[in-house]
Design a protein around this motif. Structure first.
Motif, mmCIF file in Angstrom:
data_model
loop_
_atom_site.group_PDB
_atom_site.id
_atom_site.type_symbol
_atom_site.label_atom_id
_atom_site.label_comp_id
_atom_site.label_asym_id
_atom_site.label_seq_id
_atom_site.Cartn_x
_atom_site.Cartn_y
_atom_site.Cartn_z
ATOM 1 N N VAL A 15 13.833 39.429 16.103
ATOM 2 C CA VAL A 15 14.963 38.864 16.001
ATOM 3 C C VAL A 15 15.439 39.493 14.655
ATOM 4 C CG1 VAL A 15 16.281 36.575 15.390
ATOM 5 C CG2 VAL A 15 14.424 36.479 16.860
ATOM 6 N N SER A 16 16.858 39.864 14.869
ATOM 7 C CA SER A 16 17.596 40.637 13.755
ATOM 8 C C SER A 16 17.308 39.851 12.534
ATOM 9 C CB SER A 16 18.888 40.927 13.993
ATOM 10 O OG SER A 16 19.583 41.467 12.935
ATOM 11 N N ASP A 17 17.193 40.323 11.326
ATOM 12 C CA ASP A 17 17.222 39.706 9.843
ATOM 13 C C ASP A 17 18.615 38.950 9.762
ATOM 14 O OD1 ASP A 17 14.580 40.143 9.385
ATOM 15 O OD2 ASP A 17 15.019 41.802 8.229
ATOM 16 N N ASP A 18 19.663 39.597 10.318
ATOM 17 C CA ASP A 18 20.938 39.090 10.087
ATOM 18 C C ASP A 18 21.457 37.725 10.903
ATOM 19 O OD1 ASP A 18 21.621 41.120 8.315
ATOM 20 O OD2 ASP A 18 22.510 42.266 9.729
ATOM 21 N N TYR A 19 20.585 37.231 11.708
ATOM 22 C CA TYR A 19 20.763 36.189 12.556
ATOM 23 C C TYR A 19 20.355 34.779 11.790
ATOM 24 C CZ TYR A 19 21.567 39.135 16.565
ATOM 25 O OH TYR A 19 22.024 40.399 17.504
ATOM 26 N N TYR A 20 19.802 34.839 10.661
ATOM 27 C CA TYR A 20 19.221 33.519 10.249
ATOM 28 C C TYR A 20 18.966 33.651 8.726
ATOM 29 C CZ TYR A 20 14.899 36.164 10.368
ATOM 30 O OH TYR A 20 13.791 37.090 10.105
ATOM 31 N N TRP A 21 18.984 32.375 7.953
ATOM 32 C CA TRP A 21 18.944 32.492 6.707
ATOM 33 C C TRP A 21 17.679 31.254 6.560
ATOM 34 C CZ3 TRP A 21 19.541 28.497 3.075
ATOM 35 C CH2 TRP A 21 19.597 28.787 1.724
ATOM 36 N N ILE A 22 16.676 31.435 5.878
ATOM 37 C CA ILE A 22 15.598 30.433 5.593
ATOM 38 C C ILE A 22 15.534 30.147 4.071
ATOM 39 C CG2 ILE A 22 13.282 29.747 6.075
ATOM 40 C CD1 ILE A 22 13.302 31.779 8.208
ATOM 41 N N GLU A 23 15.884 29.045 3.522
ATOM 42 C CA GLU A 23 15.902 28.563 2.291
ATOM 43 C C GLU A 23 14.328 29.130 1.528
ATOM 44 O OE1 GLU A 23 15.603 24.529 0.441
ATOM 45 O OE2 GLU A 23 17.598 24.952 0.586
ATOM 46 N N GLY A 24 14.439 29.877 0.391
ATOM 47 C CA GLY A 24 13.224 30.163 -0.277
ATOM 48 C C GLY A 24 12.455 31.092 0.305
ATOM 49 N N VAL A 25 12.888 31.630 1.595
ATOM 50 C CA VAL A 25 11.974 32.711 2.457
ATOM 51 C C VAL A 25 12.626 33.996 2.831
ATOM 52 C CG1 VAL A 25 10.300 32.821 4.382
ATOM 53 C CG2 VAL A 25 10.266 30.665 3.030
ATOM 54 N N GLU A 27 16.497 35.161 2.572
ATOM 55 C CA GLU A 27 17.936 34.838 2.063
ATOM 56 C C GLU A 27 18.621 36.096 1.760
ATOM 57 O OE1 GLU A 27 17.954 32.296 -1.383
ATOM 58 O OE2 GLU A 27 16.800 30.763 -0.117
ATOM 59 N N PRO A 28 18.895 36.735 3.115
ATOM 60 C CA PRO A 28 19.663 38.254 3.161
ATOM 61 C C PRO A 28 20.626 38.396 2.282
ATOM 62 C CG PRO A 28 19.879 37.064 5.261
ATOM 63 C CD PRO A 28 19.040 35.997 4.477
ATOM 64 N N ARG A 29 20.616 39.483 1.763
ATOM 65 C CA ARG A 29 21.800 39.804 0.753
ATOM 66 C C ARG A 29 22.266 41.410 1.473
ATOM 67 N NH1 ARG A 29 22.312 35.188 -0.493
ATOM 68 N NH2 ARG A 29 21.415 34.353 -2.197
ATOM 69 N N PRO A 30 23.527 41.526 1.601
ATOM 70 C CA PRO A 30 24.667 40.558 1.554
ATOM 71 C C PRO A 30 24.387 39.528 2.520
ATOM 72 C CG PRO A 30 25.463 42.752 2.308
ATOM 73 C CD PRO A 30 24.074 42.787 1.978
ATOM 74 N N THR A 31 24.943 38.504 2.325
ATOM 75 C CA THR A 31 24.731 37.315 3.199
ATOM 76 C C THR A 31 25.581 37.689 4.533
ATOM 77 O OG1 THR A 31 24.657 35.765 1.391
ATOM 78 C CG2 THR A 31 25.111 34.941 3.729
ATOM 79 N N PRO A 32 24.898 37.697 5.754
ATOM 80 C CA PRO A 32 25.619 37.855 6.833
ATOM 81 C C PRO A 32 27.114 36.894 7.010
ATOM 82 C CG PRO A 32 23.193 37.514 7.424
ATOM 83 C CD PRO A 32 23.401 37.164 5.856
ATOM 84 N N VAL A 33 27.688 37.138 7.945
ATOM 85 C CA VAL A 33 28.956 36.549 8.121
ATOM 86 C C VAL A 33 28.835 35.376 9.028
ATOM 87 C CG1 VAL A 33 31.296 36.575 9.227
ATOM 88 C CG2 VAL A 33 30.479 38.581 7.952
ATOM 89 N N VAL A 48 19.051 22.015 10.244
ATOM 90 C CA VAL A 48 19.143 23.265 10.904
ATOM 91 C C VAL A 48 20.447 23.387 11.340
ATOM 92 C CG1 VAL A 48 18.652 24.400 13.235
ATOM 93 C CG2 VAL A 48 16.724 23.198 11.967
ATOM 94 N N GLY A 49 21.411 24.382 10.960
ATOM 95 C CA GLY A 49 22.763 24.465 11.314
ATOM 96 C C GLY A 49 23.214 25.927 11.425
ATOM 97 N N ALA A 50 24.431 26.173 11.534
ATOM 98 C CA ALA A 50 25.250 27.380 11.764
ATOM 99 C C ALA A 50 26.101 27.411 10.740
ATOM 100 C CB ALA A 50 25.575 27.314 13.242
ATOM 101 N N TYR A 51 26.381 28.829 10.261
ATOM 102 C CA TYR A 51 27.389 28.958 9.529
ATOM 103 C C TYR A 51 28.191 30.106 10.122
ATOM 104 C CZ TYR A 51 29.849 30.401 5.043
ATOM 105 O OH TYR A 51 30.647 30.332 4.204
#
Length: 77
Positions: A15-25, A27-33, A48-51
């Protein structure tokens, strides 16, 4: 499954790293759109949510990390 095991499972599933954000584990930079997220809930438990389009929306609040991780894994695989 905890957040670190979830990260490993998503990586193993390619799964692409840009598809998700997991707090503390993870947190991609730059943050995906647009991305799905897992984060601690202020009142306890896990969200669990969507941005998307500049706004976050909580899909579900789970009482424990394991259930929240399973939910995010199911959404992404």
């Amino acid at each position: 499954m905890d957040r670190r095991a979830l990260r490993e499972a998503l990586h193993a599933a390619r799964v692409s790293d840009d598809y998700y954000w997991i707090e503390g584990v993870h947190e991609p930079r730059p943050t995906p759109v647009d991305y799905l997220f897992l984060r601690a809930n202020e009142g306890g438990g896990w969200q669990v949510g969507a941005y998307e389009r500049g706004a976050g929306e909580v899909i579900a609040v789970h009482g424990d990390e394991e259930t929240a991780c399973a939910h995010l894994l199911a959404l992404l695989t």
